[in-house]
Write a protein that holds these residues in place. Sequence first.
Motif, PDB file in Angstrom:
ATOM      1  N   THR A 187       0.833  -1.209   0.000  1.00 45.58           N
ATOM      2  CA  THR A 187       0.000   0.000   0.000  1.00 45.58           C
ATOM      3  C   THR A 187       0.867   1.259   0.000  1.00 45.58           C
ATOM      4  OG1 THR A 187      -0.074   0.167   2.398  1.00 45.58           O
ATOM      5  CG2 THR A 187      -1.779  -1.181   1.356  1.00 45.58           C
ATOM      6  N   GLY A 188       2.199   1.069  -0.012  1.00 46.53           N
ATOM      7  CA  GLY A 188       3.089   2.231  -0.036  1.00 46.53           C
ATOM      8  C   GLY A 188       3.723   2.530   1.299  1.00 46.53           C
ATOM      9  N   THR A 189       3.400   1.714   2.322  1.00 47.65           N
ATOM     10  CA  THR A 189       3.971   1.923   3.652  1.00 47.65           C
ATOM     11  C   THR A 189       5.386   1.357   3.708  1.00 47.65           C
ATOM     12  OG1 THR A 189       1.769   1.720   4.600  1.00 47.65           O
ATOM     13  CG2 THR A 189       3.615   1.463   6.106  1.00 47.65           C
ATOM     14  N   THR A 190       6.300   2.145   4.238  1.00 47.39           N
ATOM     15  CA  THR A 190       7.664   1.679   4.437  1.00 47.39           C
ATOM     16  C   THR A 190       7.676   0.705   5.613  1.00 47.39           C
ATOM     17  OG1 THR A 190       8.360   3.884   3.788  1.00 47.39           O
ATOM     18  CG2 THR A 190      10.027   2.467   4.789  1.00 47.39           C
ATOM     19  N   VAL A 191       8.280  -0.477   5.421  1.00 45.36           N
ATOM     20  CA  VAL A 191       8.307  -1.462   6.503  1.00 45.36           C
ATOM     21  C   VAL A 191       9.749  -1.712   6.917  1.00 45.36           C
ATOM     22  CG1 VAL A 191       7.759  -3.819   7.212  1.00 45.36           C
ATOM     23  CG2 VAL A 191       6.189  -2.572   5.707  1.00 45.36           C
ATOM     24  N   LEU A 192       9.987  -1.617   8.228  1.00 47.22           N
ATOM     25  CA  LEU A 192      11.312  -1.884   8.779  1.00 47.22           C
ATOM     26  C   LEU A 192      11.145  -2.978   9.808  1.00 47.22           C
ATOM     27  CD1 LEU A 192      14.259  -0.876   8.778  1.00 47.22           C
ATOM     28  CD2 LEU A 192      13.606   0.775  10.521  1.00 47.22           C
ATOM     29  N   MET A 193      11.749  -4.136   9.557  1.00 53.48           N
ATOM     30  CA  MET A 193      11.496  -5.283  10.426  1.00 53.48           C
ATOM     31  C   MET A 193      12.806  -5.827  10.980  1.00 53.48           C
ATOM     32  SD  MET A 193       9.518  -8.799   9.460  1.00 53.48           S
ATOM     33  CE  MET A 193       9.990 -10.374  10.169  1.00 53.48           C
ATOM     34  N   ALA A 194      12.899  -5.832  12.309  1.00 57.21           N
ATOM     35  CA  ALA A 194      14.055  -6.427  12.976  1.00 57.21           C
ATOM     36  C   ALA A 194      13.734  -7.892  13.222  1.00 57.21           C
ATOM     37  CB  ALA A 194      14.320  -5.718  14.303  1.00 57.21           C
ATOM     38  N   THR A 195      14.676  -8.781  12.887  1.00 55.15           N
ATOM     39  CA  THR A 195      14.365 -10.216  13.031  1.00 55.15           C
ATOM     40  C   THR A 195      15.613 -11.072  13.179  1.00 55.15           C
ATOM     41  OG1 THR A 195      13.139 -12.049  12.075  1.00 55.15           O
ATOM     42  CG2 THR A 195      14.343 -10.648  10.547  1.00 55.15           C
ATOM     43  N   HIS A 196      15.392 -12.259  13.773  1.00 51.02           N
ATOM     44  CA  HIS A 196      16.419 -13.308  13.843  1.00 51.02           C
ATOM     45  C   HIS A 196      16.138 -14.403  12.842  1.00 51.02           C
ATOM     46  CE1 HIS A 196      18.495 -12.131  17.392  1.00 51.02           C
ATOM     47  NE2 HIS A 196      17.417 -12.198  18.172  1.00 51.02           N
ATOM     48  N   ASP A 197      14.950 -14.309  12.205  1.00 54.38           N
ATOM     49  CA  ASP A 197      14.399 -15.458  11.501  1.00 54.38           C
ATOM     50  C   ASP A 197      15.007 -15.593  10.100  1.00 54.38           C
ATOM     51  OD1 ASP A 197      12.784 -17.411  10.346  1.00 54.38           O
ATOM     52  OD2 ASP A 197      11.039 -16.780  11.536  1.00 54.38           O
ATOM     53  N   ALA A 198      16.040 -16.439   9.975  1.00 55.29           N
ATOM     54  CA  ALA A 198      16.789 -16.546   8.719  1.00 55.29           C
ATOM     55  C   ALA A 198      15.900 -17.024   7.572  1.00 55.29           C
ATOM     56  CB  ALA A 198      17.962 -17.514   8.896  1.00 55.29           C
ATOM     57  N   ALA A 199      15.024 -17.992   7.865  1.00 54.31           N
ATOM     58  CA  ALA A 199      14.205 -18.575   6.797  1.00 54.31           C
ATOM     59  C   ALA A 199      13.329 -17.497   6.148  1.00 54.31           C
ATOM     60  CB  ALA A 199      13.336 -19.690   7.370  1.00 54.31           C
ATOM     61  N   ILE A 200      12.770 -16.624   6.994  1.00 52.73           N
ATOM     62  CA  ILE A 200      11.887 -15.582   6.466  1.00 52.73           C
ATOM     63  C   ILE A 200      12.659 -14.602   5.603  1.00 52.73           C
ATOM     64  CG2 ILE A 200      10.649 -13.515   7.212  1.00 52.73           C
ATOM     65  CD1 ILE A 200       9.377 -15.236   9.372  1.00 52.73           C
ATOM     66  N   VAL A 201      13.820 -14.166   6.123  1.00 51.46           N
ATOM     67  CA  VAL A 201      14.625 -13.193   5.372  1.00 51.46           C
ATOM     68  C   VAL A 201      15.025 -13.788   4.027  1.00 51.46           C
ATOM     69  CG1 VAL A 201      16.751 -11.841   5.384  1.00 51.46           C
ATOM     70  CG2 VAL A 201      15.479 -12.159   7.510  1.00 51.46           C
ATOM     71  N   ASP A 202      15.441 -15.042   4.048  1.00 49.60           N
ATOM     72  CA  ASP A 202      15.891 -15.692   2.812  1.00 49.60           C
ATOM     73  C   ASP A 202      14.755 -15.819   1.804  1.00 49.60           C
ATOM     74  OD1 ASP A 202      18.285 -15.853   4.014  1.00 49.60           O
ATOM     75  OD2 ASP A 202      18.202 -18.009   4.467  1.00 49.60           O
ATOM     76  N   SER A 203      13.544 -16.095   2.316  1.00 46.24           N
ATOM     77  CA  SER A 203      12.449 -16.336   1.387  1.00 46.24           C
ATOM     78  C   SER A 203      11.907 -15.041   0.793  1.00 46.24           C
ATOM     79  CB  SER A 203      11.314 -17.098   2.093  1.00 46.24           C
ATOM     80  OG  SER A 203      10.730 -16.269   3.061  1.00 46.24           O
ATOM     81  N   MET A 204      12.030 -13.926   1.521  1.00 49.97           N
ATOM     82  CA  MET A 204      11.427 -12.681   1.050  1.00 49.97           C
ATOM     83  C   MET A 204      12.279 -11.968   0.000  1.00 49.97           C
ATOM     84  SD  MET A 204       8.445 -12.051   2.734  1.00 49.97           S
ATOM     85  CE  MET A 204       8.164 -10.306   2.883  1.00 49.97           C
TER      86      MET A 204
END
Lengths: 229, 299
Positions: A187-204
């Motif tokens: 929708t145009g919103t800037t998203v900043l996500m702090a995470t440990h989750d490697a699988a999610i980062v890799d898939s996105m």
Amino acid sequence: MIHFDNVTKVYANQNRPALDHVSVDVEKGEFVFLVGPSGSGKSTFLRLVLKEERPNAGTIHVAGKDLSRLSNFKVPHLRRRIGCVFQDFRLLPKKNVYENVAFALEVIGKPRRFIRKVVPEVIELVGLEGKAHRMPEELSGGEQQRVAMARAFVNRPMILLADEPTGNIDPATSIGIMKVLDRINRTGTTVLMATHDAAIVDSMRKRVVELEDGKIVRDQSRGVYGQAY
Amino acid sequence: MRANFIFSEVWIGLRRNLTMTIAVIVTVAVGMALLGIGLMINSQVSTMTNYWTDKVELSVFLCQKDSAFETCKGKPTLNQTQKTQLQQTIEGLPEVAQVEYEDQKAAYENFKEQPNNKVFLTVIQASDLPDSFRVKLKDPDNSQAVVNALSGQAGIANIVNQREILDTYFGFLGKLQWMALGVAIIMVIAATLLIANTVRLSAYNRRRETGIMRLVGASNLYIQLPFVMEGVIAGLIGGVCAAVLLIITKILIFDGIQSYMAQPLGWDTLAGVITFTMVVGVVICILASFVTLRRYLRV
């Protein structure tokens, strides 16, 4: 949208800086993962964006405003343009789904007619249609996090900060959460996500900023979690 | 700003902290009642002082037959010429404004008029009462010079300064006033600390709500107002209790005193005192709440 220039933050009673001369630019509409081990400065970064903390050195611009020149009186107005999601959901246990989402609008004084119109829309956006009158304790972790996301997004913020939003949720459910975040991002919103989750980062396959001991060690568009591969 | 939202928050807060709320109400009530009583005594003393100041006189009592006073022993009573001479001497003193002679008959008439003297009337006759000069002074504070000038004169039994009688009474009221104000100050301090503690508990109980309000950008006023209102409402209830206590005090104590002291403490004065104590109570509550919130409710 978020602009850090040489920002250093040292907490009182600590010698090592939580953030050490960090410079980052996040443009409008971007989706950025902030990764790194515990204590690397991810949470401090998010707190600085919200002006919950002040940097010891450097300047921070959020939504075009220099935070060091923003008076305390105007901080609430800054926060209305930023949505927040946390690992522990932070819902009000005595309010149902609808009331939890509406609460965010009530306390900034939005008219009731407006609230009645937008809250069901957002509940539908996060995939909770038909559950508006459930209490938080009746919902699964993933559903509770969707309520939290609805609350963060109901005021149509320019920025959505997510601090380990999938930290308490099993991997299968996490995918659903990420889909909602992606939908919000579209929708145009800037998203900043702090995470440990490697699988999610890799898939996105989105931009990845990696922090270590308060320093940026990697800033990669379409990156993955680990550096090794 | 939504009033019903604020009031529901206030109601929840007051109910959750019921014991503390009651403690606040009681302390504010007692503190403000004592403050009010101090103010009432103060106003009573000043109206009575004004009332009595132009009425106080020196009474110069003359020797009569078989007088018990040391100065009269073995001396003849004054005859009419000597009395006139003495009156002229007194009138000649620079501090004296006016002198009136009160003979035994007039003294007896005055004595009869006093309602408290009914019992004595059965045994006292006109001849038992001494003749006297009633001396009005130009400046009621300056009586000692007159007393000194007359003390050597023959035929004078004793000199009574009415002012000294009043001063004893006013002195007693003054001490009462300071005691009431002193205890009121202690109660105000106690009330302030109690309110601070109540607000702190409230803020802790609702840290989840306030945390979310802060995150979604509620204004500081909106977050703080329910807490401040809790203090204000507790303070107001305390103030109303204090008002009731003050009204009871006026009816039972002050109106009782006034049958002796003539000048009544009016309802208008009481209304002023009640308004003042209520304002003080509420202002203290607001200040205590705000100061505490700055420490415990980070915005």
